[in-house]
Design a protein around this motif. Structure first.
Motif: not given
Length: 367
Positions: A115, A136, A138
């Motif tokens: 991430r 990923d 975010e």
């Protein structure tokens, strides 16, 4: 095969601005382009001279740079940022900061299941870098509220692009401590650090922030804005040798080297503070003029205490604002380029000539 990679990427946002650019360009007095933060003022003469003097450079440069370049970087870090005990192992020249942002997750070996996190309002290339690595990604408001499981790369950006927000020293210290506790690499994009107006930006390299240790901390710096060297592609990393050492080896294999004349120019640029102050003074005048004109036109400005932008809103869709200003021959960047939280804001760059800034001020005053 290239489509396999390009399909991972979002649509290039600036293409959406083209119709508004045409509208602004049709203004009888021409366009005032405040959309892109590209320098418009001359490269300082001492830097040009250093580049010219190094023009006869027929051999390959090194990825790590000349000893003189590394000396210039370490000296600047200590003189300007308050860093301590910085050696050549703590620095790494890069070919402009954007390539680093885009390729760092890949060069760190990140991939599916890893991430990458970055601010809710942020430079779009943070997301691009994660997508290229198939990691990923975010966004966050407070990074210490993230789940640290699988979080491998935490981007900070202070002063912020697009908002100009500056993270206070205490907040930086808290974030670095949290990241270390959870084994998360902090990479702080500090490309606007020398352009503080209503705040004094602090680097993660400062001992008050990192406790005198560079473990797990890397800062990104660029000469594009502070020295008008966007065309030179001149930037560098500084921080944890355990991170920079492997990156150096990878970049050697990839041939990611700054040209020899550019390295010489960077030595000259980092050794001189006078030209930075002169450029700051130019931007300060433009900032004051544009800020007052926007407020007088009914805008509200948030953050904007540093960097080369004003983060402004009229309480409507950013695209309605873009259209409103384009009709007056002024082009700005829509806030949703930087995240959905920017849907009612526009980013107004200070990077236009004094004449073009005056033209924008006059048009805003005319309503």
């Amino acid at each position: 095969m290239s489509s396999v990679v390009s399909d991972r990427l979002p649509a290039f946002p600036w293409d959406k601005l083209e119709p508004y650019k045409k509208t602004a360009a049709a203004h009888p007095d021409g366009i005032v382009d405040l959309s892109v933060g590209t320098p418009v003022d001359p490269v300082p003469e001492l830097i040009q001279k250093a580049l010219i003097d190094a023009a006869d450079s027929p051999g390959y440069p090194t990825v790590w740079g000349t000893p003189a370049l590394r000396d210039a970087i370490t000296g600047w870090l200590e003189r300007r940022l308050g860093a301590r005990e910085v050696t050549h192992r703590h620095v790494l020249p890069i070919v402009g900061s954007k390539e680093l942002v885009a390729w760092l997750p890949t060069q760190l070996g990140l991939g599916p299941g890893d991430r990458v996190a970055y601010p809710r309002l942020a430079y779009p290339t943070y997301e691009v870098g994660a997508r290229l690595a198939r990691a990923d990604h975010e966004v966050y408001d407070d990074p210490t509220e993230l789940d640290p499981e699988g979080l491998k790369l935490l981007w900070l950006n202070s002063p912020s692009n697009p908002t100009g927000r500056v993270l206070p020293k205490a907040e930086l210290t808290r974030i670095v401590a949290w990241a270390r506790e959870h084994g998360v690499l902090v990479v702080s994009d500090e490309c606007y650090l020398e352009l503080g107006w209503e705040a004094d930006p602090v680097s993660v390299l400062h001992p008050d922030v990192n406790g005198g240790s560079y473990d797990g901390v890397v800062a990104v710096h660029s000469l594009s804005k502070r020295s008008n060297l966007a065309g030179y592609r001149a930037a560098f990393l500084a921080g944890d040798p355990a991170v920079l050492g492997p990156l150096l080896e990878i970049r050697k294999h990839g041939g990611m080297m700054t040209s020899a004349p550019t390295q010489a120019a960077v030595v000259a640029a980092l050794g001189d503070d006078a030209h930075v102050q002169e450029q700051r003074a130019r931007y300060a005048v433009r900032r004051t003029l544009l800020r007052e004109a926007l407020l007088g036109h009914g805008f509200r400005i948030e953050h904007s205490e540093a960097s080369l932008y004003l983060w402004a809103t009229r309480g409507e869709s950013c695209w309605a604002t873009v259209a409103h200003l384009a009709d007056r021959g002024i082009l700005v960047a829509p806030g949703d380029f930087y995240g959905t939280a920017g849907e009612e804001f526009v980013r107004v760059a200070l990077t236009a000539t004094d004449e073009r800034v005056r033209a924008a001020v006059e048009r805003l005053a005319a309503r």
